[in-house]
Design a protein around this motif. Structure first.
Motif, mmCIF file in Angstrom:
data_model
loop_
_atom_site.group_PDB
_atom_site.id
_atom_site.type_symbol
_atom_site.label_atom_id
_atom_site.label_comp_id
_atom_site.label_asym_id
_atom_site.label_seq_id
_atom_site.Cartn_x
_atom_site.Cartn_y
_atom_site.Cartn_z
ATOM 1 N N LYS A 59 10.132 -9.581 1.342
ATOM 2 C CA LYS A 59 10.805 -8.661 0.410
ATOM 3 C C LYS A 59 11.226 -9.337 -0.885
ATOM 4 O O LYS A 59 11.197 -8.714 -1.951
ATOM 5 C CB LYS A 59 12.021 -8.031 1.087
ATOM 6 C CG LYS A 59 11.656 -6.999 2.110
ATOM 7 C CD LYS A 59 12.882 -6.335 2.706
ATOM 8 C CE LYS A 59 12.435 -5.332 3.762
ATOM 9 N NZ LYS A 59 13.556 -4.615 4.344
ATOM 10 N N ASN A 60 11.600 -10.605 -0.818
ATOM 11 C CA ASN A 60 12.041 -11.282 -2.043
ATOM 12 C C ASN A 60 10.886 -11.601 -2.994
ATOM 13 O O ASN A 60 11.106 -12.133 -4.080
ATOM 14 C CB ASN A 60 12.838 -12.539 -1.705
ATOM 15 C CG ASN A 60 12.007 -13.616 -1.037
ATOM 16 O OD1 ASN A 60 10.921 -13.361 -0.511
ATOM 17 N ND2 ASN A 60 12.521 -14.830 -1.032
ATOM 18 N N GLU A 61 9.662 -11.242 -2.613
ATOM 19 C CA GLU A 61 8.484 -11.447 -3.468
ATOM 20 C C GLU A 61 7.881 -10.124 -3.947
ATOM 21 O O GLU A 61 6.795 -10.114 -4.524
ATOM 22 C CB GLU A 61 7.414 -12.245 -2.709
ATOM 23 C CG GLU A 61 7.832 -13.657 -2.354
ATOM 24 C CD GLU A 61 7.854 -14.590 -3.555
ATOM 25 O OE1 GLU A 61 7.050 -14.397 -4.483
ATOM 26 O OE2 GLU A 61 8.689 -15.514 -3.563
ATOM 27 N N PHE A 62 8.561 -9.022 -3.723
ATOM 28 C CA PHE A 62 8.022 -7.708 -4.085
ATOM 29 C C PHE A 62 7.891 -7.509 -5.596
ATOM 30 O O PHE A 62 7.321 -6.524 -6.049
ATOM 31 C CB PHE A 62 8.846 -6.585 -3.475
ATOM 32 C CG PHE A 62 8.579 -6.325 -2.005
ATOM 33 C CD1 PHE A 62 7.898 -7.230 -1.205
ATOM 34 C CD2 PHE A 62 9.028 -5.166 -1.422
ATOM 35 C CE1 PHE A 62 7.665 -6.991 0.140
ATOM 36 C CE2 PHE A 62 8.796 -4.900 -0.072
ATOM 37 C CZ PHE A 62 8.118 -5.815 0.705
ATOM 38 N N HIS A 63 8.386 -8.443 -6.392
ATOM 39 C CA HIS A 63 8.214 -8.380 -7.848
ATOM 40 C C HIS A 63 6.844 -8.927 -8.282
ATOM 41 O O HIS A 63 6.459 -8.796 -9.447
ATOM 42 C CB HIS A 63 9.333 -9.164 -8.545
ATOM 43 C CG HIS A 63 9.305 -10.629 -8.224
ATOM 44 N ND1 HIS A 63 9.767 -11.135 -7.029
ATOM 45 C CD2 HIS A 63 8.828 -11.689 -8.925
ATOM 46 C CE1 HIS A 63 9.604 -12.448 -7.010
ATOM 47 N NE2 HIS A 63 9.022 -12.809 -8.140
ATOM 48 N N GLN A 64 6.109 -9.507 -7.335
ATOM 49 C CA GLN A 64 4.797 -10.088 -7.630
ATOM 50 C C GLN A 64 3.720 -9.007 -7.745
ATOM 51 O O GLN A 64 3.751 -8.007 -7.038
ATOM 52 C CB GLN A 64 4.386 -11.063 -6.516
ATOM 53 C CG GLN A 64 5.292 -12.250 -6.377
ATOM 54 C CD GLN A 64 5.209 -13.192 -7.569
ATOM 55 O OE1 GLN A 64 4.152 -13.349 -8.189
ATOM 56 N NE2 GLN A 64 6.330 -13.808 -7.894
ATOM 57 N N LEU A 101 0.934 4.145 6.090
ATOM 58 C CA LEU A 101 0.990 3.973 7.546
ATOM 59 C C LEU A 101 0.710 2.524 7.960
ATOM 60 O O LEU A 101 1.044 2.121 9.069
ATOM 61 C CB LEU A 101 -0.019 4.900 8.222
ATOM 62 C CG LEU A 101 0.173 6.394 7.996
ATOM 63 C CD1 LEU A 101 -0.998 7.180 8.578
ATOM 64 C CD2 LEU A 101 1.493 6.861 8.592
ATOM 65 N N HIS A 102 0.103 1.766 7.056
ATOM 66 C CA HIS A 102 -0.261 0.373 7.347
ATOM 67 C C HIS A 102 0.586 -0.626 6.586
ATOM 68 O O HIS A 102 0.279 -1.817 6.616
ATOM 69 C CB HIS A 102 -1.734 0.124 6.996
ATOM 70 C CG HIS A 102 -2.681 1.045 7.654
ATOM 71 N ND1 HIS A 102 -3.675 1.685 6.963
ATOM 72 C CD2 HIS A 102 -2.789 1.459 8.930
ATOM 73 C CE1 HIS A 102 -4.356 2.445 7.794
ATOM 74 N NE2 HIS A 102 -3.840 2.336 8.990
ATOM 75 N N LYS A 103 1.625 -0.202 5.898
ATOM 76 C CA LYS A 103 2.351 -1.128 5.030
ATOM 77 C C LYS A 103 2.932 -2.320 5.787
ATOM 78 O O LYS A 103 3.066 -3.399 5.223
ATOM 79 C CB LYS A 103 3.404 -0.404 4.206
ATOM 80 C CG LYS A 103 4.565 0.151 4.944
ATOM 81 C CD LYS A 103 5.500 0.870 3.981
ATOM 82 C CE LYS A 103 6.621 1.530 4.743
ATOM 83 N NZ LYS A 103 7.458 2.299 3.832
ATOM 84 N N HIS A 104 3.210 -2.148 7.074
ATOM 85 C CA HIS A 104 3.740 -3.275 7.853
ATOM 86 C C HIS A 104 2.712 -4.406 8.016
ATOM 87 O O HIS A 104 3.066 -5.528 8.348
ATOM 88 C CB HIS A 104 4.181 -2.778 9.239
ATOM 89 C CG HIS A 104 3.048 -2.271 10.080
ATOM 90 N ND1 HIS A 104 2.463 -1.034 9.875
ATOM 91 C CD2 HIS A 104 2.382 -2.843 11.104
ATOM 92 C CE1 HIS A 104 1.487 -0.876 10.739
ATOM 93 N NE2 HIS A 104 1.416 -1.938 11.509
ATOM 94 N N PHE A 107 3.326 -5.850 3.995
ATOM 95 C CA PHE A 107 4.647 -6.083 3.412
ATOM 96 C C PHE A 107 5.726 -6.152 4.485
ATOM 97 O O PHE A 107 5.667 -5.408 5.464
ATOM 98 C CB PHE A 107 5.004 -4.958 2.435
ATOM 99 C CG PHE A 107 3.900 -4.577 1.507
ATOM 100 C CD1 PHE A 107 3.358 -5.482 0.623
ATOM 101 C CD2 PHE A 107 3.387 -3.288 1.520
ATOM 102 C CE1 PHE A 107 2.324 -5.118 -0.228
ATOM 103 C CE2 PHE A 107 2.361 -2.909 0.673
ATOM 104 C CZ PHE A 107 1.827 -3.823 -0.213
ATOM 105 N N GLU A 108 6.726 -6.988 4.262
ATOM 106 C CA GLU A 108 7.886 -7.027 5.151
ATOM 107 C C GLU A 108 8.599 -5.676 5.073
ATOM 108 O O GLU A 108 8.847 -5.171 3.980
ATOM 109 C CB GLU A 108 8.812 -8.153 4.700
ATOM 110 C CG GLU A 108 9.999 -8.381 5.581
ATOM 111 C CD GLU A 108 10.843 -9.556 5.104
ATOM 112 O OE1 GLU A 108 11.364 -10.263 5.960
ATOM 113 O OE2 GLU A 108 10.992 -9.748 3.869
#
Length: 109
Positions: A59-64, A101-104, A107-108
């Motif tokens: 989650k702390n890299e979601f700005h990438q 449905l596949h985001k897991h 992504f965290e």
């Protein structure tokens, strides 16, 4: 395959990043995998041709920037992608909303 200046790896990729696993009109994104810093159209392509050490984006890299629009080549940040309502913010092309449905797998959560 080189598409919009980015290398995309996978199985039978077309000019909008569709692959042999996901190939409807709206399947037009590629996802940069955190583990290998490489774009693939889907998790199945990564399983077949990837690094064999799948890791999700923390989650702390979601700005990438990690999502590529296959229609125009715009790179979305993960935050931007998660909030885009299944369409490219640049060219307005529709994305497959079912990908959520596949985001897991990417992504965290």
């Amino acid at each position: 395959m080189l598409l919009h200046g980015h290398e995309i790896k996978g199985s039978n990729i077309d000019q909008e990043t569709r692959c042999s696993h996901y190939h409807t009109e709206i399947d037009r994104i590629a996802i940069k995998f955190y583990c290998c810093d490489t774009y693939y159209p889907c998790h199945s392509c990564h399983e077949e041709k990837g690094c064999s050490h799948p890791q999700v984006w923390p989650k702390n890299e979601f700005h990438q920037k990690a999502i590529l629009c296959g229609a125009c080549g715009y790179e979305l940040t993960i935050n931007e992608y998660l909030a885009c309502n299944a369409s490219c913010p640049s060219c307005k092309s529709a994305f497959n909303a079912g990908c959520s449905l596949h985001k897991h797998l990417y992504f965290e959560v």
